[in-house]
Design an enzyme around this catalytic site. Structure first.
Site, short mmCIF file in Angstrom:
data_model
loop_
_atom_site.label_atom_id
_atom_site.label_comp_id
_atom_site.label_asym_id
_atom_site.label_seq_id
_atom_site.Cartn_x
_atom_site.Cartn_y
_atom_site.Cartn_z
N HIS A 1 3.50 -2.29 0.95
CA HIS A 1 2.05 -2.23 1.18
C HIS A 1 1.44 -1.08 0.38
CE1 HIS A 1 2.64 1.20 3.79
NE2 HIS A 1 3.41 0.50 4.61
N HIS B 1 3.26 2.36 0.05
CA HIS B 1 4.38 2.41 -0.90
C HIS B 1 3.84 2.38 -2.32
CE1 HIS B 1 6.10 -0.12 2.55
NE2 HIS B 1 6.62 1.08 2.70
N CYS C 1 15.41 7.30 20.08
CA CYS C 1 14.39 6.31 19.70
C CYS C 1 14.96 5.46 18.56
CB CYS C 1 13.10 6.99 19.26
SG CYS C 1 11.93 5.81 18.56
N CYS D 1 12.83 5.43 15.29
CA CYS D 1 12.94 6.65 14.48
C CYS D 1 14.38 6.88 14.05
CB CYS D 1 12.52 7.90 15.24
SG CYS D 1 10.85 7.90 15.80
N CYS E 1 8.23 8.38 22.80
CA CYS E 1 8.30 8.80 21.40
C CYS E 1 6.87 8.97 20.86
CB CYS E 1 9.04 7.75 20.59
SG CYS E 1 8.71 7.88 18.83
N HIS F 1 6.09 6.14 18.22
CA HIS F 1 6.16 4.71 18.55
C HIS F 1 5.70 4.37 19.96
CE1 HIS F 1 8.89 5.20 15.07
NE2 HIS F 1 8.26 4.11 14.70
N LYS G 1 -3.84 4.83 11.42
CA LYS G 1 -2.68 4.99 10.56
C LYS G 1 -2.18 3.60 10.23
CE LYS G 1 1.97 6.59 10.98
NZ LYS G 1 2.96 7.50 11.45
N LYS H 1 3.05 -1.36 9.98
CA LYS H 1 3.08 -2.79 10.20
C LYS H 1 2.86 -3.13 11.66
CE LYS H 1 8.05 -2.93 10.06
NZ LYS H 1 8.43 -3.25 11.41
N1 MSP Z 1 13.47 5.04 4.01
C1 MSP Z 1 12.71 6.18 4.29
C2 MSP Z 1 12.71 7.14 3.13
C3 MSP Z 1 14.07 7.62 2.70
S1 MSP Z 1 13.98 8.62 1.30
C4 MSP Z 1 15.47 9.27 1.13
C5 MSP Z 1 11.27 5.78 4.60
N2 MSP Z 1 10.86 4.59 4.13
S2 MSP Z 1 9.40 3.99 4.33
O1 MSP Z 1 9.47 2.64 3.83
O2 MSP Z 1 8.95 4.15 5.66
O3 MSP Z 1 8.50 4.76 3.35
C6 MSP Z 1 7.79 5.92 3.71
C7 MSP Z 1 6.97 6.34 2.54
O4 MSP Z 1 6.08 5.27 2.14
C8 MSP Z 1 6.03 7.51 2.77
O5 MSP Z 1 6.67 8.75 2.71
C9 MSP Z 1 5.07 7.28 1.64
O6 MSP Z 1 5.66 7.60 0.42
C10 MSP Z 1 4.85 5.79 1.69
N3 MSP Z 1 3.82 5.43 2.66
C11 MSP Z 1 3.96 4.56 3.68
N4 MSP Z 1 2.76 4.44 4.30
C12 MSP Z 1 1.84 5.22 3.73
C13 MSP Z 1 0.44 5.39 3.86
N5 MSP Z 1 -0.26 4.80 4.78
N6 MSP Z 1 -0.16 6.20 2.99
C14 MSP Z 1 0.50 6.81 1.96
N7 MSP Z 1 1.80 6.65 1.81
C15 MSP Z 1 2.55 5.99 2.74
O7 MSP Z 1 10.59 6.57 5.21
#
Ligand code: MSP
Length: 629
Positions: free
Chosen positions: A19, A22, A127, A130, A144, A147, A296, A299
């Site tokens: 999304h 990412h 959790c 998490c 949590c 969540h 925030k 999903k």
């Molecule tokens: N798998 C772990 C990361 C491991 S790294 C060794 C993880 N994955 S995640 O799919 O949840 O990705 C989190 C990251 O996605 C955030 O740190 C950020 O880079 C990005 N984002 C997810 N949602 C976001 C927003 N709403 N806004 C900006 N970035 C965000 O955590």
């Protein structure tokens, strides 16, 4: 030897489809990587997917697939998405790659041999979402905090990593290296975690409960905790311990993450590296969250904006530009389609698009597409050239500090300066009166466009390259380095200058109903005497810092002819470090009040509407303390 640059994104969990969050981090990494290419550096850019752990196993089951089939499918969605966003990563790592698994096991062995792993019985509140244990203290009403679910009580024997051994070392390291974690607000947040004693980290899960993970090399009854596995991707992707890439790029490593995963990156990871005898990374760059509809985005909330949808509607480069222009790195931003369209029409179609189109038209019309030789330079020409060269330097310094919005603001100030230069020089009049002078003016406009095309390339590679082709440039894209850009006027176009299609078509705004204009409810009239009682002054911000425990307030130290402290409710809109040196407007004779324990002498003026809060400041620098009337 060229200097080096290594940037990573988080490896994304494959339990959700990609999304905008990412997309943002990965596009930022791409922009940074491209900018360092322009700086002539040898670069490496890593992204990938995080595929082990409870979360993934549960998602696979829900989808009726085996974990392997499931992770293959979602990982591919991420991998296939990036090229469509013009993201050019050098490597895409998956934690299910055999080489990664091997490195995780070798690091576990190393840490174990160092005596940093022990086995213990543990009962705790766990959790699943998490994938971690919580202490009672950390829970909110027993749930949590992320969540809102009640953690399960789990009692089991597990392996623990002695993170506590590294607490003092880490505190010193963060203190001695101010840009180890940046921006500063996240450095402070990490230091504040470290004020409490660090608990050891549970790094295993019994296979009786979870099999989808990397087996512990010293006890096959357990798999590795997903974070201990995932963080190692940053070195395994480089072929740690012996790979050339590792020797070349690890010493200059920069991680990009959002604030949600500050703790594993800012605390666990440096301790893991230290224990494994690997030098710490150089920078952890932490950005804020994109919020959609004021919540925030996740999903579970169900308001995920799919980046591809918007890219399909408005085009890729406008989307990339918007993300980088709108968010102040480190702070949260509100995502709005309407704001995206407004930026497309004003900054892209109007300012840059028009500049390119009118300039290319003139070169074709007056010089048949052949760039003319300049004659003697006038004061205005020199000013334009100086501004362009200063712009290159200032972009370079703000980009390495991750202030993307500032770089873009500076480029757009220059675009407007070129537009003003055209208006002032009136080439259409010169075409009739003075061909020599016309040649010089056109030459300067052309050189300005060249500079602009290079500086926007990291942000909007496709459009920049199209513009460079229209300019007839031989070296385009990342090969058009800043060193070349600095050679104003050097090198002829290799081909004719040809105006092509508009770079950025306007977006019809009919689909967005114009906001109904209501006249504001003005306050009752007052006399001039009453206005005169309000002492409004210009003040320069000398220092700015967050007020602990307050989300909204910043403490500003200002020079208003005398030094004062003013508390302003702008923390959600401005980063403290961006305010230093800025001029603001304050009401100077407001009675002092104490806000969250800080005495405020004065009130900072700001405008606010549905798009946010913006500080007022004079259009040109003023003597601090001068009166506003
Ligand atoms: N798998 C772990 C990361 C491991 S790294 C060794 C993880 N994955 S995640 O799919 O949840 O990705 C989190 C990251 O996605 C955030 O740190 C950020 O880079 C990005 N984002 C997810 N949602 C976001 C927003 N709403 N806004 C900006 N970035 C965000 O955590």
């Amino acid at each position: 030897m060229a200097e080096r640059f290594y940037v990573t994104t988080p490896i994304y969990y494959v339990n959700a489809e990609p999304h905008i969050g990412h997309a943002y981090t990965t596009i930022v990494a791409d922009v940074l990587n491209r900018f360092h290419t322009l700086r002539g550096m040898d670069t490496f850019f890593l992204t990938g997917t995080d595929e082990h752990g409870d979360k993934i196993a549960i998602a696979a089951e829900k989808n009726g697939q085996s974990p392997q089939e499931y992770v293959d499918r979602i990982s591919k969605m991420f991998r296939d998405l990036w090229p469509t966003l013009d993201v050019e990563n050098d490597r895409f790592i998956r934690t299910t790659d055999p080489e990664h698994i091997e490195v995780v096991q070798s690091i576990l062995n190393r840490v174990n041999e160092n005596g940093d792993i022990y086995f213990a019985e543990y009962e705790g509140l766990y959790c699943v979402e998490c994938e971690r244990f919580y202490t009672e203290r950390e829970l909110l009403d027993g749930k949590c905090p992320d969540h809102q679910t009640t953690p399960k009580v789990i009692k089991e024997a597990n392996y623990f990593f002695r993170m506590s051994n590294y607490q003092d070392w880490l505190i010193n390291h963060i203190k001695e290296n101010p840009d180890f974690i940046r921006p500063e607000r996240y450095r402070n947040e990490a230091l504040s975690f470290l004020k409490e004693p660090l608990e050891d980290l549970c790094i295993s899960r019994p296979k009786s409960r979870l099999t989808w993970g990397i087996s512990l090399p010293f006890d096959d009854r357990f798999v590795t905790y997903v974070w201990f596995d995932a963080l190692i991707n940053y070195v395994s992707a480089l072929g740690y311990p012996n790979g050339d890439l590792f020797h070349k790029f690890w010493p200059v490593s920069q991680h990009l993450i959002a604030k949600d995963i500050l703790k594993p990156h800012g605390i666990y990871w440096p301790c893991m590296l230290k224990s494994a005898g690997i030098e710490p990374f150089q920078h952890l760059n932490v950005h804020g969250y994109w919020n959609v509809n004021a919540g925030k985005m996740s999903k579970t909330v169900g308001n995920v904006v799919k980046p591809l949808d918007l890219v399909g509607v408005y085009g890729l480069d406008p989307f990339r530009y918007f993300l980088l222009r709108e968010m102040v790195f480190g702070l949260d931003s509100e995502f709005s389609e309407q704001a995206l369209v407004a930026r497309i029409n004003s900054d892209l179609a109007n300012d840059l698009g028009n500049l390119a189109s009118r300039s290319l038209t003139m070169i074709q019309k007056y010089f048949k597409g052949v760039l003319p030789e300049p004659q003697a330079e006038s004061l205005e020409d020199r000013e334009l050239r100086d501004a362009a060269l200063t712009l290159v330097d200032s972009c370079e310094s703000v980009m390495v500090e991750l202030s993307f919005h500032k770089a873009l603001i500076a480029v757009w100030e220059f675009i407007n300066q070129v537009n003003r230069y055209i208006v002032a020089m009136e080439p259409w009049v010169l075409a009739k009166t003075d061909k020599g002078r016309l040649a010089t003016v056109i030459f300067h406009i052309y050189q300005s466009l060249k500079v602009i095309s290079a500086l926007i390339w990291p942000f909007m590679p496709g459009s920049a390259e199209r513009l460079q082709k229209q300019l007839g440039l031989e070296v385009t894209g990342g090969k058009f380095t800043l060193d070349l850009v600095r050679k104003w006027g050097d090198g002829k176009p290799s081909g004719p200058v040809v105006k092509g299609e508009a770079l950025f078509p306007r977006v019809e705004t009919k689909s967005f109903p114009e906001p109904v204009k209501k006249s504001p409810e003005f306050l009752p009239e007052i006399d001039f005497d009453q206005v005169q009682k309000v002492d409004v002054r210009v003040a320069t911000v000398l220092a700015a810092e967050p007020i602990p425990k307050s989300k909204k307030l910043l403490k500003l130290t200002v020079d208003a002819g005398e030094e004062r402290t003013v508390v302003a409710g702008i923390a959600e809109h401005y980063a403290p470090e961006d305010l230093i040196g800025a001029q603001v407007v304050i009401v100077a004779n407001l009675k002092p009040v104490k806000l969250m324990g800080v005495e405020s002498r004065g009130m900072v003026l700001a405008a606010s509407d549905e798009n946010g809060v913006r500080l007022l400041s004079p259009r040109a620098a003023c003597v601090p303390g001068c009166k506003v009337q």
